[in-house]
Design an enzyme around this catalytic site. Structure first.
Site, short mmCIF file in Angstrom:
data_model
loop_
_atom_site.label_atom_id
_atom_site.label_comp_id
_atom_site.label_asym_id
_atom_site.label_seq_id
_atom_site.Cartn_x
_atom_site.Cartn_y
_atom_site.Cartn_z
N GLY A 33 0.83 -1.21 0.00
CA GLY A 33 0.00 0.00 0.00
C GLY A 33 0.86 1.25 0.00
N ASN A 34 0.26 2.37 0.32
CA ASN A 34 1.00 3.62 0.40
C ASN A 34 0.41 4.51 1.49
OD1 ASN A 34 -1.06 5.53 -0.78
ND2 ASN A 34 -0.88 4.05 -2.46
N HIS A 35 1.04 5.66 1.70
CA HIS A 35 0.69 6.50 2.85
C HIS A 35 -0.41 7.51 2.57
CE1 HIS A 35 3.76 5.04 5.49
NE2 HIS A 35 4.70 5.25 4.58
N SER A 36 -1.18 7.36 1.50
CA SER A 36 -2.22 8.36 1.19
C SER A 36 -3.16 8.57 2.38
CB SER A 36 -3.02 7.90 -0.02
OG SER A 36 -4.14 8.75 -0.17
N ALA A 103 -4.81 7.44 -4.41
CA ALA A 103 -3.45 7.00 -4.73
C ALA A 103 -3.51 5.49 -4.94
CB ALA A 103 -2.50 7.36 -3.59
#
Ligand code: CTP
Ligand code: CA
Length: 228
Positions: A33-36, A103
């Protein structure tokens, strides 16, 4: 296309907004995943609701949902890019405007293990495949009566990359997020430049995500006649 350009109203319009990251499962307990933070998408959804639009927010697993006032907004919660794609396809055909602030993960594991993967020697190699590009998929089925807006986060050759995304994905607008000058994942401010497919470019100062959402909607409403 827009009823009342002067007051920026979106009365009678349906707006699809995506927000947050996506999580791509490796196994039942792990993901890519990502930090959005989802904050830009929340601000857009809230501003559209304030202007009288019917709003559908397709929301990935963003961390800050509990602090948000989402009353009057239809929230469709999804986890993976594929689920976000399906939810967007379900709602896009009846939408007048789509604002793609999520994102989306660019890759997912080629296979997802149904059981927890045990630690192994000497290490683990993950094979990744590309997710579907949701913005480009909507661009491919878009009619001339619909407005499609995407974002671009770049660290270099910003303008060239933003314009490439605008054309390749058949969007009407791309909002370039500048990493320089205070914009970052989780931040409450954003510095943007909006590129339109008709060749306009509007630059804005660094401001709160609420103010950025207002600038984005004002720009669409002001220049949106070309999509009638
Ligand atoms: N996007 C999407 N589906 C994906 C990836 C991105 O809909 N699988 C959308 C994002 O929501 C955003 C826009 O495409 O509105 C641009 O995302 P960005 O990550 O900046 O661009 P990519 O096309 O993924 O290219 P890259 O990450 O290589 O810069
Ligand atoms: Ca990407």
């Amino acid at each position: 296309f827009f009823n009342n350009k002067a007051d920026g109203s979106l009365e009678g319009k349906k707006v699809l907004v995506t927000a947050g990251p996506t999580h791509e499962a490796i196994d039942p307990v792990r993901f890519i995943g990502n930090h959005s933070s989802g904050k830009m998408g929340y601000a857009l959804a809230q501003e559209c609701r304030k202007r009288g639009a019917e709003v559908v927010l397709v929301l990935g697993p963003a961390p800050a949902i509990l602090q948000q006032d989402l009353s009057g907004i239809t929230v469709v919660k999804v986890t993976s890019a594929e689920e976000m794609y399906q939810a967007c396809m379900d709602h896009f055909s009846s939408a007048d405007i789509a604002l793609m602030a999520a994102a989306v993960a660019d890759y997912r594991p080629a296979t997802t293990s149904e059981i927890k993967i045990k630690k192994q020697e000497p290490g683990l190699e993950l094979s990744l495949v590309k997710t579907r590009d949701i913005l480009a998929s909507l661009g491919a089925v878009k009619t001339s009566r619909q407005v499609l807006l995407g974002f671009a986060l770049e660290t270099n050759d910003e303008e060239r990359h933003a314009l490439e995304k605008l054309h390749k994905k058949n969007a009407d607008y791309i909002v370039l997020n500048s990493l320089n000058d205070g914009a970052a994942f989780g931040a409450d401010t954003n510095k943007i430049t909006i590129y339109s497919k008709t060749g306009e470019k509007s630059g804005f100062e660094s401001k709160s995500k609420t103010a950025v959402a207002q600038d984005i909607l004002d720009t669409i409403i002001k220049t949106g006649t070309t999509t009638i």
